[in-house]
Design an enzyme around this catalytic site. Structure first.
Site, mmCIF file in Angstrom:
data_model
loop_
_atom_site.group_PDB
_atom_site.id
_atom_site.type_symbol
_atom_site.label_atom_id
_atom_site.label_comp_id
_atom_site.label_asym_id
_atom_site.label_seq_id
_atom_site.Cartn_x
_atom_site.Cartn_y
_atom_site.Cartn_z
ATOM 1 N N CYS A 115 64.019 -68.429 -14.056
ATOM 2 C CA CYS A 115 63.421 -67.133 -14.358
ATOM 3 C C CYS A 115 61.929 -67.064 -14.038
ATOM 4 O O CYS A 115 61.340 -65.983 -14.051
ATOM 5 C CB CYS A 115 63.650 -66.788 -15.827
ATOM 6 S SG CYS A 115 65.398 -66.822 -16.294
ATOM 7 N N HIS A 252 58.976 -61.939 -18.017
ATOM 8 C CA HIS A 252 60.392 -62.051 -17.684
ATOM 9 C C HIS A 252 61.204 -61.309 -18.737
ATOM 10 O O HIS A 252 61.011 -61.499 -19.941
ATOM 11 C CB HIS A 252 60.795 -63.523 -17.646
ATOM 12 C CG HIS A 252 62.264 -63.751 -17.709
ATOM 13 N ND1 HIS A 252 63.158 -63.106 -16.880
ATOM 14 C CD2 HIS A 252 63.015 -64.553 -18.526
ATOM 15 C CE1 HIS A 252 64.375 -63.493 -17.180
ATOM 16 N NE2 HIS A 252 64.325 -64.362 -18.171
ATOM 17 N N ASN A 282 69.395 -59.415 -18.178
ATOM 18 C CA ASN A 282 68.494 -60.470 -17.744
ATOM 19 C C ASN A 282 68.894 -60.854 -16.327
ATOM 20 O O ASN A 282 69.969 -61.420 -16.111
ATOM 21 C CB ASN A 282 68.622 -61.661 -18.700
ATOM 22 C CG ASN A 282 67.764 -62.847 -18.316
ATOM 23 O OD1 ASN A 282 67.317 -62.971 -17.189
ATOM 24 N ND2 ASN A 282 67.560 -63.739 -19.268
#
Length: 325
Positions: A115, A252, A282
């Site tokens: 990420c 993020h 996500n």
């Protein structure tokens, strides 16, 4: 002669048409729309098709960039793809994208930092340009996380989605985008986020489910809330800036509860924080540029705005860049 700088000159996006809503998930695992929204902020996510992979999403994101910004890519001299869900070990996603668009003078590389990937990719692109090695770099974040999810695990399958964003970064002799960068890692904790392949152990820890994504959610939440605010402060120090100088925070988009906790510790308003997980989940390395793209579509970001882009995830890695739009 002024030192050359790098500048973000355009974004292109592709999100697959297939949607997986919370109501769909209620039929698949022991969960509820109310629980998912309260714990994560996610209402739906996009899923790649059965024969649609990271390369396909990346190519479509570049096509969107070309169409939207009316730019050419045949003169791109480096292609960087951030992904932890590539089609193959070899060739890289970047190599296939380069071949598809016939970018004859372009080098290629994939970056796998989970990420944190897009922040790394943007930093590498800036370094290549400001050092004089390259003039025009494509940084493409592309993830198909649905391919490696265990849809019987309600703690992970409710979180993730698939998407791609292509970011064009070019040399400029005027004002550049990247002001500062900061990265750090803690590999001793790497086993807390994993998707195994050849080996069955990470740091001596046995892999539970081979080739499926796994994470220790409770541990990671506590780690992120404790460490990311200090990381953001370290990044700001590198740029000789404070949060008062920042118009937008782009973390993020892991989940909204986590982001709110980070903002509270930073004493930074959630209203000035850009996220992308509500309707896309996500999306790992895609989540930061996707949040920027969404904000641009809503005309939120203005020329001259300073933004903190900060990723965190597998590795364990975290870090980011400060840019001026």
């Amino acid at each position: 002669m002024n030192k050359s700088k790098s500048k973000i000159t355009g974004l292109g996006t592709y999100v697959p048409p297939g949607k997986l809503t919370n109501q769909d998930l209620e039929k698949m695992v022991d969960t509820s729309n109310e629980w998912i929204v309260r714990r994560t902020g996610v209402k739906e996510r996009r899923l790649a098709g059965k024969e649609e992979f990271a390369t396909d999403l990346a190519i479509k994101a570049v096509e969107n960039l070309i169409e939207k910004k009316n730019v050419r890519v045949d003169d791109v001299d480096m292609v960087i793809v951030t992904t932890f869900t590539p089609d193959h070990f070899l060739p890289t996603v970047a190599a296939v994208v380069q071949g598809h668009f016939n970018m004859k003078a372009a080098g290629t590389m994939d970056i796998n930092s989970g990420c944190t990937g897009f922040a790394y990719g943007l930093c590498v692109a800036d370094s290549l340009i400001t050092s004089g090695h390259n003039n025009k770099v494509l940084v493409i974040a592309s993830e198909v996380i649905s391919k490696i999810l265990d849809y019987s695990d309600r703690n992970t399958c409710v979180l993730f989605g698939d998407a791609a964003v292509a970011t064009l970064v070019e040399r400029t002799d005027e004002k550049g985008s990247v002001i500062a960068s900061y990265f750090t890692s803690d590999g001793k904790l790497a086993h807390n986020i994993s998707c195994s392949n050849l080996a069955e152990r990470i740091n001596g820890w046995e892999v539970g489910k081979k080739r499926l994504f796994q994470q220790e959610g409770k541990f990671l939440y506590e780690y992120v809330v404790k460490n990311i605010p200090e990381g953001v402060r370290s990044l700001l120090k590198r740029g000789d800036l404070t949060l008062e100088d920042i118009q937008w925070f782009v973390p993020h988009s892991a989940n909204l509860r986590m982001i709110k906790a980070i903002c509270e510790r930073l004493e930074f308003p959630i209203e000035k924080t850009l996220v992308s997980n509500e309707f896309y989940g996500n999306t790992s390395s895609v989540s930061i540029p996707l949040a920027i793209w969404l904000a641009l579509e809503e005309d939120k970001i203005k020329a001259g705005d300073k933004m903190v882009l900060y990723g965190f995830g597998a590795g364990l890695t975290h870090g980011g860049v400060i840019i001026e739009w």
